[in-house]
Design an enzyme around this catalytic site. Sequence first.
Site, PDB file in Angstrom:
ATOM      1  CG  HIS A  68     -60.891  14.171 -55.137  1.00 52.62           C
ATOM      2  ND1 HIS A  68     -61.789  14.052 -54.100  1.00 52.62           N
ATOM      3  CD2 HIS A  68     -60.798  12.938 -55.681  1.00 52.62           C
ATOM      4  CE1 HIS A  68     -62.223  12.809 -54.029  1.00 52.62           C
ATOM      5  NE2 HIS A  68     -61.639  12.099 -54.961  1.00 52.62           N
ATOM      6  CG  ASP A 178     -62.905   8.386 -52.803  1.00 48.48           C
ATOM      7  OD1 ASP A 178     -62.136   9.203 -53.320  1.00 48.48           O
ATOM      8  OD2 ASP A 178     -64.014   8.081 -53.297  1.00 48.48           O
ATOM      9  CD  GLU A 208     -63.235  12.895 -58.109  1.00 53.69           C
ATOM     10  OE1 GLU A 208     -63.105  11.961 -58.922  1.00 53.69           O
ATOM     11  OE2 GLU A 208     -63.887  12.776 -57.046  1.00 53.69           O
ATOM     12  CD  GLU A 209     -66.068  11.869 -54.498  1.00 53.37           C
ATOM     13  OE1 GLU A 209     -66.772  11.380 -55.416  1.00 53.37           O
ATOM     14  OE2 GLU A 209     -65.225  11.212 -53.873  1.00 53.37           O
ATOM     15  CG  ASP A 231     -59.603   9.485 -56.923  1.00 56.82           C
ATOM     16  OD1 ASP A 231     -59.897   9.115 -55.759  1.00 56.82           O
ATOM     17  OD2 ASP A 231     -60.333  10.220 -57.608  1.00 56.82           O
ATOM     18  CG  HIS A 319     -68.476   6.860 -53.025  1.00 55.39           C
ATOM     19  ND1 HIS A 319     -69.207   7.651 -53.881  1.00 55.39           N
ATOM     20  CD2 HIS A 319     -67.181   7.201 -53.231  1.00 55.39           C
ATOM     21  CE1 HIS A 319     -68.383   8.424 -54.577  1.00 55.39           C
ATOM     22  NE2 HIS A 319     -67.141   8.154 -54.191  1.00 55.39           N
TER      23      HIS A 319
END
Length: 352
Positions: A68, A178, A208-209, A231, A319
């Site tokens: 992604h 990420d 994706e998130e 990922d 994140h």
Amino acid sequence: MAVEPDFEYDLLERLTEARGVPGYEDRVRAIVREELTPHVEDLHTDAMGNVIGTVEGESAYSVVVAAHMDEIGFMVTHVDENGFLAVDPLGGFDPRVLKAQRATVHTRGGDLPGVIGSAPPHTLDEADREKTPKVEDVRIDLGLDAETVEERVSPGDLVTLDQGTEIVGEHVTGKAVDNRVSVLALIEAARRLDSPAVTVHFAATVQEEVGLRGANALGVDLDPDLAIALDTTVANDVPGFEEREYVTRCGEGVAIKLKDSSVITSPKVHRRLAAVAETEGISHQFEVLPAGGTDTAGFQTAAGAKPVGALSIPTRYLHTVTESAHLRDVGATIDLLSAFLDGETGEGDYRL
């Protein structure tokens, strides 16, 4: 640096520093299209923004490799009377890490720098100090008067956090590691693939998130025989965690996913991934992730039952704007993906 990356680091830097929140991955998509074009026979972008580069194989058996493109960010919802911006999150944030961050607001008229402020501690009372921060309390300060902000910013404008990409020891660290590090792995594998026995679709996916949305759509549109998702994953090998909570360790190789909260990977697929790693001498480990999901789940059932596997790059501080992945693990991911695709004939039976 102590570890020389065996991949194009400059490309990783371009990918991580590009801005692209869910649904607005345009800047990243442009890089992916540019880099894939020389190495695939067909390249197209679908209505959602997924990029698909196809290398035709000797058989019609098809494999999708997906990573992604989107990063977590915000969308502006309101400009208050003092010119501060209220926002809605696009993806999962830990509100504790948002204070005192620099940000960029992406408007139709261009990008505006801003900050997420933090009140000086000596002006807070005890109740304020103990208050649990919430994402909905975030406000963006553009350093402009309210009238100017009203003129230049509109609801729906996007916000990303600012951080450059750096080598720290043997790690690459920055925002959007990420999942741009996996997008890099996808591109590097496409560069290496030569005359495959099966058709391979290299898919850089969107959204994706916010719920694996791009992968869900592609699972229907491409209807692959096999899907491998790429990922990042949790590496809690840092102070404050017990060893059983690490999930993976940085520097110990690519992680072969066994499960997360969205998917249990196909046993025959992850066993073959492990067998290839053993044969090729590629450092690897296994991932059992208690919470979190990846595009893997998007392909497993979207167009009927499909065998799926996943490769994950161990990453600390996910994140946040200091996400950190070991250079050797990135290289191992590229090596295992490439070896797996080179050896895929389409004749194996992944059914259970």
